[in-house]
Design a protein around this motif. Structure first.
Motif, PDB file in Angstrom:
ATOM      1  N   ASN A 117      62.522  55.322  39.659  1.00  0.00           N
ATOM      2  CA  ASN A 117      63.587  55.102  38.939  1.00  0.00           C
ATOM      3  C   ASN A 117      62.978  53.276  39.539  1.00  0.00           C
TER       4      ASN A 117
ATOM      5  N   LYS B  97      65.426  50.496  37.998  1.00  0.00           N
ATOM      6  CA  LYS B  97      66.340  50.255  38.319  1.00  0.00           C
ATOM      7  C   LYS B  97      66.460  48.636  38.827  1.00  0.00           C
ATOM      8  N   PHE B  98      66.098  48.504  39.941  1.00  0.00           N
ATOM      9  CA  PHE B  98      65.566  47.057  40.768  1.00  0.00           C
ATOM     10  C   PHE B  98      65.298  46.565  39.596  1.00  0.00           C
TER      11      PHE B  98
ATOM     12  N   GLU C 221      65.164  45.903  36.337  1.00  0.00           N
ATOM     13  CA  GLU C 221      66.106  45.982  35.744  1.00  0.00           C
ATOM     14  C   GLU C 221      67.025  44.106  36.148  1.00  0.00           C
ATOM     15  N   ILE C 222      67.568  44.555  37.866  1.00  0.00           N
ATOM     16  CA  ILE C 222      68.515  43.781  37.932  1.00  0.00           C
ATOM     17  C   ILE C 222      67.008  42.223  38.566  1.00  0.00           C
ATOM     18  N   PHE C 223      65.694  42.370  39.179  1.00  0.00           N
ATOM     19  CA  PHE C 223      65.206  40.806  38.843  1.00  0.00           C
ATOM     20  C   PHE C 223      65.315  40.525  38.296  1.00  0.00           C
TER      21      PHE C 223
ATOM     22  N   ASN D 296      67.416  37.655  38.554  1.00  0.00           N
ATOM     23  CA  ASN D 296      66.507  36.303  39.969  1.00  0.00           C
ATOM     24  C   ASN D 296      65.563  35.522  39.317  1.00  0.00           C
TER      25      ASN D 296
END
Length: 140
Positions: free
Chosen positions: A11, A13-14, A16-18, A22
């Protein structure tokens, strides 16, 4: 992102968020830091150049002082040697006042004393002549 997920099977997903939230902030921060370091390195370069200039000036002053010392000593010893040579040539007639001492001065001692005296006089004259003009004018 899907390709990375297919390869690792984890996974991510982090990431993609980054990348969406950010990443822009960190890019701006990195660019700001690089700009700061660029200015700092320019200042450091200027400081190094200034230090090099100061060292070169001090080295030139030391060289000038050494040159003057060598000139003074050369003139003094040369003048003393000339006087000594003249006195030794006339050793049968010592170059000394004709005073009757109880114990007469040996001609070699007389020659040595005149040589030392001449060396001192030539050294003082050479020191005064080789002084910078600014110092000589201050003394007057």
């Amino acid at each position: 992102m899907q390709q990375i997920h297919d390869i690792t099977g984890e996974n991510i997903k982090f990431l993609e968020i980054f990348s969406q939230r950010n990443c822009l902030f960190f890019q701006q921060q990195i660019n700001a830091d690089l700009g700061y370091f660029r200015h700092g390195s320019e200042l450091l370069s200027k400081a190094i150049d200034s230090i090099r200039g100061i060292v070169e000036i001090e080295q030139a002053e030391r060289d000038r002082s050494l040159e003057r010392t060598i000139q003074v000593l050369g003139i003094a010893f040369g003048g003393g040697a000339i006087v000594s040579g003249v006195v030794i040539q006339h050793i049968d007639k010592p170059f000394a006042p004709q005073i009757n001492f109880k114990y007469p001065v040996h001609p070699l001692v007389s020659s040595l004393l005149w040589s030392v005296l001449a060396t001192a006089i030539f050294g003082i004259v050479a020191w005064w002549v080789t002084q910078p003009k600014a110092k000589r004018n201050k003394q007057k």
